[in-house]
Each structure stands twice: as structure tokens, then as C-alpha cells.
Design a protein around this motif. Structure first.
Motif, PDB file in Angstrom:
ATOM      1  N   PRO A 167       0.830  -1.217   0.000  1.00 54.98           N
ATOM      2  CA  PRO A 167       0.000   0.000   0.000  1.00 54.98           C
ATOM      3  C   PRO A 167       0.859   1.259   0.000  1.00 54.98           C
ATOM      4  CG  PRO A 167      -0.860  -1.587   1.563  1.00 54.98           C
ATOM      5  CD  PRO A 167       0.447  -2.149   1.083  1.00 54.98           C
ATOM      6  N   GLY A 168       0.558   2.163  -0.919  1.00 53.03           N
ATOM      7  CA  GLY A 168       1.274   3.421  -0.988  1.00 53.03           C
ATOM      8  C   GLY A 168       2.602   3.359  -1.705  1.00 53.03           C
ATOM      9  N   ASN A 169       2.972   2.155  -2.150  1.00 50.40           N
ATOM     10  CA  ASN A 169       4.264   1.978  -2.831  1.00 50.40           C
ATOM     11  C   ASN A 169       4.064   1.615  -4.298  1.00 50.40           C
ATOM     12  OD1 ASN A 169       5.375   2.391  -0.345  1.00 50.40           O
ATOM     13  ND2 ASN A 169       6.171   0.322  -0.098  1.00 50.40           N
ATOM     14  N   GLU A 170       5.107   1.800  -5.072  1.00 51.49           N
ATOM     15  CA  GLU A 170       5.076   1.355  -6.456  1.00 51.49           C
ATOM     16  C   GLU A 170       5.295  -0.159  -6.513  1.00 51.49           C
ATOM     17  OE1 GLU A 170       6.748   5.418  -8.622  1.00 51.49           O
ATOM     18  OE2 GLU A 170       7.861   3.542  -8.783  1.00 51.49           O
ATOM     19  N   ARG A 171       4.860  -0.734  -7.616  1.00 54.00           N
ATOM     20  CA  ARG A 171       5.090  -2.159  -7.807  1.00 54.00           C
ATOM     21  C   ARG A 171       6.597  -2.397  -7.955  1.00 54.00           C
ATOM     22  NH1 ARG A 171       1.215  -5.306 -11.963  1.00 54.00           N
ATOM     23  NH2 ARG A 171      -0.226  -4.123 -10.627  1.00 54.00           N
TER      24      ARG A 171
END
Length: 116
Positions: A41-45
Motif C-alpha cells: 500500500p502506498g508503494n510502487e510495484r
């Protein structure tokens, strides 16, 4: 119809293990590079691990704890995850990529939650 269908996610305590599976259909799985990614959550893949044409590689964050594998006879790829940590919590995606054909396919994602 091209599909990558994942399974095996769930809730696990820190230090525990899970094995993710991803079944491919609709394309010649054995000709593709396979990879696992994850997105918290809230991060890039982010890329986790991959089996290329000549090598198997891992992100530093999972090296020594995760193992990627494939069974071409079953059109299936796996991610064995051991010694899980809180920070491994994410949605995990399988990916099949054939650069010479400019084809790339994604699974729908499976949730892995590491919590006590």
C-alpha cells in the motif's frame, strides 16, 4: 484467451512460509521469462524475482528467503516464501514476458499479509 491465475496468498505470522502459484494458459508458457512482483500500500510495484533464459535472480530484500521456480509441464510458476517479515506484506503479481515477441502478461494479484 491468455490468463495467469494466482493462488496461495493469505495471512501468515512473521517467520512463517507461504507458496504462491500462478497457472498460465492461452500462450506457450515455456518460451516466456517469468517474474514475480509485489506492491505494498502506498508503494510502487517492485520486482521480486525472475527466471530468465539463462539465469535466476532475486531482489536483495528477498534473497535467501524466497525461491522462484517453474514447471513447464504444468504451465505453472511458483514463489516459495520463507522467513516472512512484516515488510513482505503486499499484493503479489506473477508476470510472463517474451521480449522478442513484445508480449507481456500479468496475473490478477494475490494478497500476502504478514502479521502477528
Amino acid at each position: 484467451q491468455v490468463q495467469l491465475v494466482e493462488s496461495g496468498g493469505g495471512l501468515v505470522q512473521p517467520g512463517g512460509s507461504l507458496r504462491l502459484s500462478c497457472v498460465a494458459s492461452g500462450f506457450t508458457f515455456s518460451r516466456f521469462v517469468i517474474r514475480w512482483y509485489r506492491q505494498a500500500p502506498g508503494n510502487e510495484r517492485e520486482w521480486v524475482a525472475g527466471i530468465g533464459y539463462t539465469s535466476t535472480t532475486y531482489a536483495d530484500s528477498v534473497k535467501g528467503r524466497f525461491t522462484i521456480s517453474r514447471d513447464n509441464a504444468k504451465n505453472t510458476m511458483y514463489l516459495q516464501m520463507n522467513s516472512l517479515k512484516f515488510e513482505d506484506t503486499a499484493v503479489y503479481y506473477c508476470n510472463a514476458w517474451a521480449p522478442e515477441y513484445n508480449n507481456e502478461y500479468w496475473g490478477q494479484g494475490t494478497q500476502v499479509t504478514v502479521s502477528s
